[in-house]
Design an enzyme around this catalytic site. Structure first.
Site, PDB file in Angstrom:
ATOM      1  N   HIS A 122       0.842  -1.208   0.000  1.00  0.00           N
ATOM      2  CA  HIS A 122       0.000   0.000   0.000  1.00  0.00           C
ATOM      3  C   HIS A 122       0.868   1.246   0.000  1.00  0.00           C
ATOM      4  CE1 HIS A 122      -3.856  -1.841   1.948  1.00  0.00           C
ATOM      5  NE2 HIS A 122      -3.420  -2.569   0.959  1.00  0.00           N
ATOM      6  N   ARG A 147      -0.620  -0.683  -4.436  1.00  0.00           N
ATOM      7  CA  ARG A 147      -1.923  -0.047  -4.418  1.00  0.00           C
ATOM      8  C   ARG A 147      -1.710   1.415  -4.050  1.00  0.00           C
ATOM      9  NH1 ARG A 147      -6.605  -0.852   0.065  1.00  0.00           N
ATOM     10  NH2 ARG A 147      -5.453   0.877   1.012  1.00  0.00           N
ATOM     11  N   TYR A 159     -10.854   7.019   2.341  1.00  0.00           N
ATOM     12  CA  TYR A 159     -10.413   5.657   2.639  1.00  0.00           C
ATOM     13  C   TYR A 159      -8.951   5.478   2.220  1.00  0.00           C
ATOM     14  CZ  TYR A 159      -8.870   1.084   2.113  1.00  0.00           C
ATOM     15  OH  TYR A 159      -8.066   0.002   2.220  1.00  0.00           O
ATOM     16  N   ASP A 209      -8.243   0.956  -4.675  1.00  0.00           N
ATOM     17  CA  ASP A 209      -9.433   0.476  -3.968  1.00  0.00           C
ATOM     18  C   ASP A 209     -10.462   1.605  -3.874  1.00  0.00           C
ATOM     19  OD1 ASP A 209      -9.829  -1.381  -0.827  1.00  0.00           O
ATOM     20  OD2 ASP A 209     -11.274  -0.752  -2.359  1.00  0.00           O
ATOM     21  N   HIS A 211     -13.425   1.191  -2.685  1.00  0.00           N
ATOM     22  CA  HIS A 211     -14.035   0.907  -1.371  1.00  0.00           C
ATOM     23  C   HIS A 211     -15.545   1.129  -1.373  1.00  0.00           C
ATOM     24  CE1 HIS A 211     -13.495   0.304   3.034  1.00  0.00           C
ATOM     25  NE2 HIS A 211     -12.431  -0.320   2.595  1.00  0.00           N
ATOM     26  N   GLU A 235     -10.715  -1.886  -7.387  1.00  0.00           N
ATOM     27  CA  GLU A 235     -11.293  -2.788  -6.386  1.00  0.00           C
ATOM     28  C   GLU A 235     -12.564  -2.212  -5.789  1.00  0.00           C
ATOM     29  OE1 GLU A 235      -8.576  -3.634  -3.256  1.00  0.00           O
ATOM     30  OE2 GLU A 235     -10.156  -4.171  -1.872  1.00  0.00           O
ATOM     31  N   GLU A 261     -13.713  -8.935  -0.691  1.00  0.00           N
ATOM     32  CA  GLU A 261     -13.129  -9.077   0.658  1.00  0.00           C
ATOM     33  C   GLU A 261     -14.203  -9.155   1.728  1.00  0.00           C
ATOM     34  OE1 GLU A 261     -10.849  -5.347   0.546  1.00  0.00           O
ATOM     35  OE2 GLU A 261     -11.949  -4.775   2.337  1.00  0.00           O
ATOM     36  N   ARG A 282     -11.628 -11.557  -4.215  1.00  0.00           N
ATOM     37  CA  ARG A 282     -10.795 -11.134  -3.083  1.00  0.00           C
ATOM     38  C   ARG A 282     -11.116 -11.877  -1.787  1.00  0.00           C
ATOM     39  NH1 ARG A 282      -7.351  -7.812  -2.047  1.00  0.00           N
ATOM     40  NH2 ARG A 282      -8.392  -6.288  -0.726  1.00  0.00           N
ATOM     41  N   HIS A 311      -7.645 -10.666  -0.010  1.00  0.00           N
ATOM     42  CA  HIS A 311      -7.533  -9.527   0.913  1.00  0.00           C
ATOM     43  C   HIS A 311      -6.422  -9.836   1.923  1.00  0.00           C
ATOM     44  CE1 HIS A 311      -9.897  -7.161   4.240  1.00  0.00           C
ATOM     45  NE2 HIS A 311      -9.010  -6.392   3.679  1.00  0.00           N
ATOM     46  N   GLU A 338      -2.698  -9.458  -1.363  1.00  0.00           N
ATOM     47  CA  GLU A 338      -2.489  -8.175  -0.678  1.00  0.00           C
ATOM     48  C   GLU A 338      -1.606  -8.403   0.536  1.00  0.00           C
ATOM     49  OE1 GLU A 338      -6.069  -6.341   0.690  1.00  0.00           O
ATOM     50  OE2 GLU A 338      -5.076  -4.485   1.250  1.00  0.00           O
ATOM     51  N   TRP A 401     -18.942   3.330   3.512  1.00  0.00           N
ATOM     52  CA  TRP A 401     -17.601   3.748   3.962  1.00  0.00           C
ATOM     53  C   TRP A 401     -16.520   3.102   3.146  1.00  0.00           C
ATOM     54  CZ3 TRP A 401     -13.626   0.726   6.223  1.00  0.00           C
ATOM     55  CH2 TRP A 401     -12.478   1.490   6.493  1.00  0.00           C
TER      56      TRP A 401
HETATM   57  C1  CS2 Z   1      -9.323  -2.612   2.419  1.00  0.00           C
HETATM   58  C2  CS2 Z   1      -9.303  -3.009   3.856  1.00  0.00           C
HETATM   59  O1  CS2 Z   1      -7.233  -3.652   2.228  1.00  0.00           O
HETATM   60  C3  CS2 Z   1      -8.283  -3.388   1.637  1.00  0.00           C
HETATM   61  O2  CS2 Z   1      -8.539  -3.688   0.469  1.00  0.00           O
HETATM   62  O3  CS2 Z   1     -10.573  -2.706   1.818  1.00  0.00           O
HETATM   63  O4  CS2 Z   1      -8.254  -2.335   4.455  1.00  0.00           O
HETATM   64  C4  CS2 Z   1     -10.572  -2.752   4.630  1.00  0.00           C
HETATM   65  O5  CS2 Z   1     -10.828  -1.366   4.659  1.00  0.00           O
HETATM   66  C5  CS2 Z   1     -10.397  -3.268   6.032  1.00  0.00           C
HETATM   67  O6  CS2 Z   1     -10.012  -4.610   5.969  1.00  0.00           O
HETATM   68  C6  CS2 Z   1     -11.684  -3.118   6.827  1.00  0.00           C
HETATM   69  O7  CS2 Z   1     -11.523  -3.728   8.088  1.00  0.00           O
HETATM   70 MG    MG Z   2     -10.465  -3.326  -0.138  1.00  0.00          MG
END
Ligand code: CS2
Ligand code: MG
Length: 401
Positions: A122, A147, A159, A209, A211, A235, A261, A282, A311, A338, A401
């Site tokens: 990340h 990412r 996010y 992402d 999200h 994503e 995820e 994921r 994930h 990831e 979120w």
């Molecule tokens: C995110 C996560 O890593 C990802 O792709 O979507 O960090 C997610 O926000 C968290 O796992 C939520 O607990």
């Molecule tokens: Mg994610």
């Protein structure tokens, strides 16, 4: 072999984790991740009050039968809490079986299908410049896939962007409220990808992402607009309860889509996979019913050219990471894994055999999944409730979120 005891260990070395330990009469024990970010105690109760009492006396080698007992037997099937609890049991039982066979887990699954597991890290920053600096650091560390997330002008929190690069979204006793504006995001994020391509060229795999924050037509617009940047994936473009909604995205763009995820079973992604509405699934060991169920999801995906992209955020413990790397080492239709680095405290509580080298992980060769929990050390980090934020649009509408 018989199960004679179980332990549900809750600890917080940098963040909250729930870990299940299953102990047998032959001195072998297995460990499973049972962490559900922001809902940890729900899984603890599910395990302690309903699952663990039914495990005592069972033969731990009967992994499939135990999985079916807890899936079909629970009546109220599926759901995040239920499937996370089943996943923890399943992961611990696979750990026991591999230890009893004196083999690393991937050997039991069918042996390795690759030399290493490509992971993505990340990079995030309050603005594009900060994110580019983090990308450069990760490229120097050998990552082949990164990412990228960055702040959006006019929005206080978005996010994936943390203070000083480290990002832990579950940061308050009760949900914090963030403000979101889709237009501001859509107008800004293509500039991030352009800047990354401009500075790092075409070979770096770039992921992003969304999200769950767009509508299908907004995701279609963004996917089409960013095609020149050849992303590895976009994503979670939209919430996936309406799996059919992804068809609209597919009709407009060739940018690859990853989702899953938050899925807890194969039924959450069956239509997405069978209709080839996504490119990567994921779902994870810890939230989709463990190794036993994730293999079924991967096998379905392999029929439709869909690859895995598990994930691997910090709220999935090193136990999940270790088990996932054995799964990734084996699974024929592997895509990417990831890897959000855990804190030093977390790594000390969860000693593990997996290793990173030049953008790839290997799971290690010790019997089992290669991850343990230091219970004494874990006890030094007591649980404290931490909830994930909620999002509102600028007019106050509750949003994803
Ligand atoms: C995110 C996560 O890593 C990802 O792709 O979507 O960090 C997610 O926000 C968290 O796992 C939520 O607990
Ligand atoms: Mg994610």
């Amino acid at each position: 072999m018989k199960i004679i005891d179980t332990k549900v260990i809750v600890c917080s070395p940098g963040r909250n984790f729930v870990t299940l330990k299953i102990i047998t009469d032959e001195g072998i024990y297995g460990v499973g991740d049972a962490t559900l970010n922001g809902r940890e105690k729900a899984v603890v109760s599910f395990l302690e009050d309903y699952v663990c009492p039914s495990l005592i006396g069972r033969d731990p080698q009967r992994i499939e039968d135990i999985w079916q007992f807890f899936y079909r037997g629970v009546y109220w099937r599926r759901g995040a809490v239920n499937m996370t609890a089943i996943a923890a049991v399943d992961t611990a039982l696979w750990d026991i079986k591999a230890k009893a066979a004196n083999m690393p887990l991937y050997q039991l699954l069918g042996g390795r299908s690759r030399d290493g597991v490509m992971v993505y890290a990340h990079a995030n920053g309050k603005d594009i410049g900060d994110t580019l600096e983090r990308v450069a650091e990760l490229v120097d560390e050998g990552y082949k896939a990164i990412r990228v997330q960055c702040g959006v002008p006019g929005l206080d929190k978005v996010y994936g962007v943390g203070k000083g690069g480290h990002y832990e979204p579950a940061d308050a006793d009760l949900p914090a409220e963030h403000v979101w504006a889709t237009e501001k995001y859509l107008n800004h994020v293509p500039k991030l990808f352009a800047a990354v391509r401009d500075q790092f060229g075409d070979d770096l795999h770039i992921l992003h992402d969304i999200h769950h924050r767009l509508t299908p037509i907004e995701a279609a617009r963004l996917g089409k607009e960013v095609e020149p940047f050849k992303l590895f994936w976009l994503e979670d473009p939209v919430p996936a309860e309406n799996q059919e909604g992804f068809r609209l995205i597919r009709q407009h763009t060739t940018t690859p889509i990853a989702v899953g995820e938050v899925f807890s079973s194969i039924h959450d992604c069956r239509e997405l996979i069978q209709n080839q509405l996504i490119d990567y699934i994921r779902s994870t060991v810890v939230h989709a019913g463990g190794i036993t169920h994730l293999r079924r999801i991967a096998d379905l995906a392999s029929l439709y050219h869909v690859r895995t992209g598990c994930h691997g955020a910090t709220d999935l413990s090193p136990v999940c990471m270790g088990a996932a790397l054995h799964f990734d080492y084996w699974v024929p239709n592997f895509g990417i894994q990831e890897h959000m680095a855990h804190s030093e405290q977390t790594d000390e509580v969860f000693p593990h055999a997996y290793r990173f080298e030049q953008g790839y992980f290997t799971p290690g060769e010790v019997p089992g999944h290669g991850v343990d929990i230091d219970e004494k050390l874990a006890a030094k980090f007591p649980y404290q409730r931490k909830c994930l934020p909620v999002n509102r649009l600028e007019d106050g509408t509750l949003w994803n979120w």
